[in-house]
Design a protein around this motif. Structure first.
Motif, short mmCIF file in Angstrom:
data_model
loop_
_atom_site.label_atom_id
_atom_site.label_comp_id
_atom_site.label_asym_id
_atom_site.label_seq_id
_atom_site.Cartn_x
_atom_site.Cartn_y
_atom_site.Cartn_z
N ALA A 27 52.84 6.77 -2.44
CA ALA A 27 51.42 7.15 -2.54
C ALA A 27 50.53 5.92 -2.49
O ALA A 27 49.50 5.91 -1.80
N VAL A 28 50.91 4.87 -3.21
CA VAL A 28 50.11 3.64 -3.23
C VAL A 28 50.06 3.02 -1.85
O VAL A 28 49.02 2.51 -1.42
N PHE A 30 50.18 4.62 1.01
CA PHE A 30 49.23 5.40 1.81
C PHE A 30 47.80 5.10 1.42
O PHE A 30 46.93 5.00 2.28
N LEU A 31 47.54 4.94 0.13
CA LEU A 31 46.17 4.62 -0.30
C LEU A 31 45.79 3.20 0.12
O LEU A 31 44.63 2.93 0.44
N SER A 32 46.75 2.29 0.14
CA SER A 32 46.47 0.90 0.52
C SER A 32 46.16 0.74 1.99
O SER A 32 45.31 -0.05 2.38
N ALA A 34 45.21 3.24 4.03
CA ALA A 34 44.43 4.38 4.52
C ALA A 34 43.24 3.96 5.38
O ALA A 34 42.91 4.64 6.35
N THR A 43 50.48 4.45 9.36
CA THR A 43 50.58 3.86 8.03
C THR A 43 51.93 3.20 7.85
O THR A 43 52.02 2.07 7.36
N THR A 177 45.22 10.21 5.53
CA THR A 177 46.25 9.42 4.84
C THR A 177 45.90 9.23 3.36
O THR A 177 46.79 9.19 2.51
N GLU A 178 44.61 9.12 3.06
CA GLU A 178 44.20 9.00 1.65
C GLU A 178 44.44 10.30 0.90
O GLU A 178 44.91 10.28 -0.24
N GLY A 181 48.05 10.40 0.14
CA GLY A 181 48.37 9.51 -0.97
C GLY A 181 47.96 10.09 -2.31
O GLY A 181 48.70 10.01 -3.30
N LEU A 185 50.43 11.05 -5.34
CA LEU A 185 50.21 10.43 -6.65
C LEU A 185 50.00 11.48 -7.73
O LEU A 185 50.45 11.33 -8.87
#
Length: 186
Positions: A27-28, A30-32, A34, A43, A177-178, A181, A185
C-alpha cells in the motif's frame, strides 16, 4: 522492524502481523508512486527502477536507523519500573529534549534565519510543536504496548489521513493507484 526484532530480540511476530506488514508495504508503495504512475503496472515498473537508485539506498539506511532507534526506545520503556504512561513520558521527554538540542544547534549553524523565524511566529509554530510532542508520546506508549513492527504497521494509517488532508485542504486529485493504496492500507 519485524526482521530486526526477530533477529535481535527473538520477538515472535504472528502470521497475521506479517501479512499485515506485507499488505501495508505494498500500500505504501502505491501511495509513494501514485503521483508519477498512471497505472498499477507502471507503479510496479517505477518501483523496480527505484531499487537501483542512490536515493533508495539512503532511504533504506535512514529507515534502518529510525527502526533501531525505535527498538531501543521500546527496550528503554520496558526496562524501567512504573506505569506505562510514566515510562513512556520519561523516555519521550529525554528523546525530544535531545532532538531539540541537536536540531537547534543544526538550525543555528546552518539555517539561522529559520531558527529565528520560529521565535518570531509562536502562534504558527507552537501548535505544530505541541501536536508533534503529543504524537511522539503516543508513539512511545505504543512501543511499550506492542512490538515496534506492530506499532509501525498500525501507524501507517497516518498516510490515509495525509491523503484525506491533501484532498480536503489542498484540493489535490486522487489517482486510481492512490485509491488502490488506501484500500490496501485500510
Amino acid at each position: 522492524a519485524a526482521l530486526i526484532e526477530i533477529i535481535l530480540l527473538n520477538a515472535i511476530i504472528t502470521d497475521q502481523v506479517i501479512i499485515g506488514i506485507i499488505i501495508g508495504s505494498i500500500a505504501v508503495v502505491f501511495l509513494s508512486f501514485a503521483k508519477v504512475s498512471e497505472s498499477i503496472f507502471q507503479t510496479f515498473a517505477s518501483l523496480l527502477k527505484s531499487f537501483i537508485s542512490v536515493g533508495t539506498l539512503i532511504g533504506l539506511l535512514a529507515g534502518l536507523t529510525i527502526t533501531l532507534s525505535q527498538i531501543f526506545f521500546r527496550l528503554s520503556i520496558l526496562s524501567m519500573d512504573g506505569s506505562l504512561i510514566n515510562r513512556s513520558l520519561f523516555i519521550s521527554v529525554i528523546s525530544l529534549t535531545f532532538q531539540t538540542i541537536v536540531f537547534g544547534f543544526w538550525l543555528y549553524f546552518y539555517k539561522k534565519k529559520e531558527l529565528f523565524l520560529i521565535f518570531k511566529n509562536p502562534k504558527l509554530c507552537l501548535p505544530v510543536g505541541i501536536s508533534g510532542t503529543g504524537a511522539t508520546i503516543f508513539w512511545f506508549i505504543g512501543f511499550g504496548l506492542a512490538t515496534v513492527a506492530e506499532v509501525k504497521a498500525v501507524g501507517q494509517l497516518e498516510l490515509i489521513f495525509s491523503v484525506l488532508i491533501s484532498i480536503a485542504i489542498f484540493k489535490e486529485k486522487i489517482k486510481l493507484t492512490e485509491y488502490f493504496g488506501i484500500l490496501l492500507l485500510s
